[in-house]
Design an enzyme around this catalytic site. Structure first.
Site, PDB file in Angstrom:
ATOM      1  N   SER A 123      12.708  -5.187  -4.670  1.00  0.00           N
ATOM      2  CA  SER A 123      11.737  -5.055  -3.581  1.00  0.00           C
ATOM      3  C   SER A 123      11.263  -6.416  -3.091  1.00  0.00           C
ATOM      4  O   SER A 123      11.152  -7.360  -3.859  1.00  0.00           O
ATOM      5  CB  SER A 123      10.520  -4.251  -4.039  1.00  0.00           C
ATOM      6  OG  SER A 123       9.570  -4.211  -2.981  1.00  0.00           O
ATOM      7  N   LYS A 157      11.705   2.313  -8.649  1.00  0.00           N
ATOM      8  CA  LYS A 157      11.748   1.778  -7.274  1.00  0.00           C
ATOM      9  C   LYS A 157      11.484   2.890  -6.259  1.00  0.00           C
ATOM     10  O   LYS A 157      10.831   2.674  -5.239  1.00  0.00           O
ATOM     11  CB  LYS A 157      13.107   1.114  -7.005  1.00  0.00           C
ATOM     12  CG  LYS A 157      13.283   0.596  -5.576  1.00  0.00           C
ATOM     13  CD  LYS A 157      12.226  -0.432  -5.226  1.00  0.00           C
ATOM     14  CE  LYS A 157      12.293  -1.134  -3.903  1.00  0.00           C
ATOM     15  NZ  LYS A 157      12.845  -0.569  -2.733  1.00  0.00           N
ATOM     16  N   HIS A 163       7.841   3.385  -6.254  1.00  0.00           N
ATOM     17  CA  HIS A 163       7.288   2.208  -5.543  1.00  0.00           C
ATOM     18  C   HIS A 163       7.307   2.482  -4.033  1.00  0.00           C
ATOM     19  O   HIS A 163       6.325   2.253  -3.326  1.00  0.00           O
ATOM     20  CB  HIS A 163       8.126   0.965  -5.884  1.00  0.00           C
ATOM     21  CG  HIS A 163       7.916  -0.206  -4.968  1.00  0.00           C
ATOM     22  ND1 HIS A 163       8.409  -0.253  -3.675  1.00  0.00           N
ATOM     23  CD2 HIS A 163       7.239  -1.375  -5.137  1.00  0.00           C
ATOM     24  CE1 HIS A 163       8.052  -1.390  -3.100  1.00  0.00           C
ATOM     25  NE2 HIS A 163       7.346  -2.084  -3.963  1.00  0.00           N
ATOM     26  N   ASN A 164       8.422   2.985  -3.559  1.00  0.00           N
ATOM     27  CA  ASN A 164       8.537   3.227  -2.113  1.00  0.00           C
ATOM     28  C   ASN A 164       7.639   4.368  -1.650  1.00  0.00           C
ATOM     29  O   ASN A 164       7.104   4.326  -0.548  1.00  0.00           O
ATOM     30  CB  ASN A 164       9.997   3.510  -1.740  1.00  0.00           C
ATOM     31  CG  ASN A 164      10.804   2.228  -1.659  1.00  0.00           C
ATOM     32  OD1 ASN A 164      10.493   1.253  -2.331  1.00  0.00           O
ATOM     33  ND2 ASN A 164      11.837   2.211  -0.849  1.00  0.00           N
ATOM     34  N   GLU A 193       4.469   2.829  -1.294  1.00  0.00           N
ATOM     35  CA  GLU A 193       4.575   1.999  -0.069  1.00  0.00           C
ATOM     36  C   GLU A 193       4.297   2.859   1.187  1.00  0.00           C
ATOM     37  O   GLU A 193       3.529   2.460   2.066  1.00  0.00           O
ATOM     38  CB  GLU A 193       5.984   1.399  -0.031  1.00  0.00           C
ATOM     39  CG  GLU A 193       6.400   0.670   1.225  1.00  0.00           C
ATOM     40  CD  GLU A 193       7.873   0.205   1.137  1.00  0.00           C
ATOM     41  OE1 GLU A 193       8.229  -0.507   0.196  1.00  0.00           O
ATOM     42  OE2 GLU A 193       8.673   0.596   2.018  1.00  0.00           O
TER      43      GLU A 193
END
Ligand code: 6PG
Length: 469
Positions: free
Chosen positions: A131, A185, A188-189, A192
């Site tokens: 990222s 990840k 994480h997104n 986000e």
């Protein structure tokens, strides 16, 4: 091109790949890139300068032969079928114990499938979320690797050298087996998506309720970024508000179409949270809002049918304070949902995730980096079994002190027809999570009424059915 010479290989020399490999070379590792597209190969060769430090080729045989054993090859190619086809094209050239790393946003079950396929051929496979966008890849991303723990020692030094650092600590760590890295990840997104939706709702309300202009928005987001809301997304929002195109006096933000695209990682987070039975409503609604944003023509037609009144004006300073509190509160709720999902996924998929470590490697380099992550890391360090961030004693004051501002802002949005679904879902999530009794007893009664699904009782143990009619 010398054989068995380079320390690290990279497949896919687009902007991300080129930047990542230049970062590796800057840190003193000899690196070789491969791409079918000779233009990309030439771009790297000319940018890299010294071929004894960084080189590139469009010949896969020469590429693989140029790498030292065990070979460490990272793929930075679009997620999906391309990853499988790159694996197939590399396989005949690889040897036992070579290491393949997928640095893209692959879906975690694809990573599991690839890992078991490659391990049957004695090749190690890592799914490593990267990222930080193109700039992060060049100067220091946050890296989220998952795969074989024993093989991790082969790539650890390179990853730690290229990753961003937070107070001297690298923003990379071995996260767990199989698809643990891709899974982290993905979440994480999802976070986000939530943070982006929230920062855009606040922008909307500030413009509509107090008519802040772009200069004022630039200043306000900039000031917030120097306080407890310090984060990459607040920082870049401040930059965005002040951007004008060369020779144009109009701020660029006002010229950008209000339709947000998506590549799918936020949707996957929501879908998988549903599968796990973990509520992530701020993330869910952030995906929905991208979908609603895509319906531009329908929205324009509906606005004519249901015209909105002018929102009641609010004094700028008061609104600014309310907005800051509500954004901080909702950021906490978004991280809380994402961390909760990770803790459940860790059990379900046997990832053995360490949530404090994850919060730590998100403190720099990645898109969701924020001052709050230091507090989150400490909360999970103090209590690795923490069920929900809302229960951490270090968070209760942060939540209680911003609750009134959030209620006031959400109520204002509802009354004045300004859609604030990220903020209001964050608040509803909090209110529901902190309600000892919810009205879902009625749902149980309804289920039993029409389908004999039975219900449990407060006053005695067991399952019960009633003939309701
Ligand atoms: C990152 C970003 C990166 C990418 C997003 C965009 O961490 O660097 O998340 O991976 O920019 O996936 O996602 P959408 O296209 O779905 O908004």
């Amino acid at each position: 091109m010398k054989e068995s010479y380079y320390d690290f290989g990279l497949v896919g020399l687009g902007v991300m790949g080129r930047n990542f490999i230049l970062n590796v070379a800057d840190k003193g590792f000899k690196a070789c890139g491969y791409d079918l597209d000779t233009k990309q190969v030439n771009a790297l060769v000319s940018e890299g300068g010294d071929p004894s430090k960084v080189n590139a080729t469009d010949d896969i045989t020469k590429f693989v032969a140029s790498l030292q054993a065990p070979r460490k090859i990272m793929m930075l190619v679009p997620a999906g079928k391309i990853v499988d086809s790159v694996i197939e094209s590399l396989l005949p050239h690889l040897d036992k114990n070579d290491i393949l790393i997928d640095g893209g946003n692959s879906y975690f079950t694809d990573t599991d499938r690839r890992e078991s396929y490659l391990s049957s051929r004695d090749i190690y496979f890592f799914g490593a979320g990267v990222s930080g966008g193109a700039k992060g890849a060049r100067i220091g991303p946050s890296i989220m690797p998952g795969g074989s723990k024993s093989a991790y020692k082969e790539v650890k030094a390179i990853f730690e050298a290229v990753a961003a650092t937070f107070e001297g600590e690298p923003c990379v760590a071995y996260l767990g087996p199989k698809s643990a890295g891709n899974y982290v990840k993905m979440v994480h997104n999802g976070i986000e998506y939530g943070l982006m939706q929230l920062t855009s709702e606040i922008y909307d309300v500030l413009k509509k309720a107090a008519e802040l202009n772009n200069e004022e928005l630039h200043e306000l987001y900039g000031a917030w970024n120097r306080g407890r809301l310090q984060s990459f997304l607040v920082e870049i929002s401040s930059d965005i508000f002040s951007k004008k195109e060369d020779g144009d006096s109009k701020p660029l933000i006002d010229l950008i179409l209000d339709k947000a695209k998506q590549k799918g990682t936020g949707k996957w987070t929501s879908q998988n949270a549903m599968d796990l039975g973990i509520p992530v409503p701020t993330i869910d609604v952030s995906v929905s809002m991208r979908e609603i944003s895509a319906l531009k023509e329908q929205r324009m037609a509906a606005e004519k049918l249901y015209p909105k009144k002018m929102p009641e004006p609010v004094e700028k300073e008061k609104l600014g304070q309310m907005a800051e509190g509500a954004l901080y509160f909702s950021f906490i709720m978004t991280y809380a949902q994402g961390m909760h999902q990770l803790s459940e996924a860790s059990k379900e998929y046997s990832y053995e995730l360490d949530l404090a470590t994850i919060a730590k490697i998100w403190r720099a380099g990645c898109i969701i980096r924020a001052g709050l992550l230091e507090d989150i890391a400490i909360a999970y360090q103090n209590d690795p079994e923490l069920e929900n961030l809302l229960m951490a004693s270090s968070f209760t004051d942060k939540i209680k002190s911003t609750l009134d501002a959030t209620r006031e802002l959400v109520a204002y949005g509802v009354t004045n027809a300004i859609p604030l679904p990220g903020l209001s879902n964050s608040l509803a999530y909090f209110d529901a999570y902190s309600s000892g009794r919810l009205p879902l007893n009625l749902i149980q009664a309804q289920r039993d009424y029409f389908g004999s699904h039975t219900y449990e009782r407060l006053d005695k143990e067991g399952s019960f059915h009633t003939e309701w009619e």
